[in-house]
Design an enzyme around this catalytic site. Structure first.
Site, PDB file in Angstrom:
ATOM      1  N   TYR A 162       0.899  -1.151   0.145  1.00 59.23           N
ATOM      2  CA  TYR A 162      -0.107  -0.133  -0.076  1.00 59.23           C
ATOM      3  C   TYR A 162       0.761   1.227   0.030  1.00 59.23           C
ATOM      4  CZ  TYR A 162      -4.031  -2.970   1.208  1.00 59.23           C
ATOM      5  OH  TYR A 162      -4.948  -3.943   1.154  1.00 59.23           O
ATOM      6  N   CYS A 163       1.019   1.684  -1.126  1.00 63.32           N
ATOM      7  CA  CYS A 163       1.960   3.054  -1.376  1.00 63.32           C
ATOM      8  C   CYS A 163       1.251   4.159  -1.210  1.00 63.32           C
ATOM      9  CB  CYS A 163       2.755   2.867  -2.762  1.00 63.32           C
ATOM     10  SG  CYS A 163       3.911   3.986  -2.980  1.00 63.32           S
ATOM     11  N   LEU A 164       1.273   5.070  -0.309  1.00 56.92           N
ATOM     12  CA  LEU A 164       0.497   5.928   0.353  1.00 56.92           C
ATOM     13  C   LEU A 164       0.978   7.419   0.158  1.00 56.92           C
ATOM     14  CD1 LEU A 164      -1.293   4.182   3.274  1.00 56.92           C
ATOM     15  CD2 LEU A 164      -1.970   4.157   0.774  1.00 56.92           C
TER      16      LEU A 164
END
Length: 191
Positions: A162-164
């Site tokens: 999950y690249c936030l």
């Protein structure tokens, strides 16, 4: 063994199996109902404010990222290298999304996690906005904030990343969880 004794033993086994299945079904129904109750109470607790309130509350970058699906620059954002224990909540609604216990160094320059705290607080959408092909956008359930994207190149046990955007998040340190109303998440940090 006498035939009547065999029939009695088989009958008792069937009854015990039925009772066990009934208990499991009740437990499963309780679990499902409890999740629905939790989601209902969370919906009342975590809501998206009006656009006017959001504009007053957020910086220009935070607004651009969360409301217009923007992306901040890598390695030049608040949480990409954050190492303290705590949770990350939606900057707009306050809903709890990710924990430092699931954060890892991805080398991308954005905060990356291998799983959310509660998958029910995450909404995934197909994203075809770039010429890179199809990506999966990640949004918060109640705040409907654009958070970033999910990729399948993360570490085990999920294999997900999950690249936030830091601009979509607010970090709550472990020491402040209770005082900020997130005390139930202290359990994530018990050894």
């Amino acid at each position: 063994m006498k035939p009547t004794l065999k029939v009695l033993i088989i009958s008792i086994s069937i009854c015990m199996s039925s009772l066990s299945n009934a208990d499991e079904t009740q437990a499963h129904q309780y679990s499902e109902n409890h999740e629905v109750e939790n989601m209902t109470s969370h919906k009342m607790k975590y809501q998206k404010p009006s656009d006017e309130v959001i504009r007053q509350k957020l910086t220009k970058l935070q607004y651009e990222v969360t409301q217009n699906d923007g992306t901040e620059r890598p390695f030049d954002n608040e949480y990409w290298d954050e190492k303290r224990e705590g949770i990350y909540v939606d900057i707009v609604s306050g809903e709890p999304l990710f924990s430092s216990t699931h954060k890892y160094k991805s080398g991308t320059g954005w905060p990356s996690f291998w799983q959310p705290i509660n998958k029910a607080h995450i909404v995934e959408h197909e994203d075809r906005r770039l010429f890179l092909g199809v990506r999966t956008e990640v949004r918060s359930k109640f705040g409907d904030s654009h958070l970033g994207h999910i990729f399948d190149d993360g570490p085990q046990p999920t294999g997900l990343r999950y690249c936030l955007n830091s601009a979509a998040l607010k970090f709550i340190p472990k020491e402040e969880l209770e005082s900020k109303g997130y005390g139930e998440y202290l359990a994530l940090f018990k050894n």
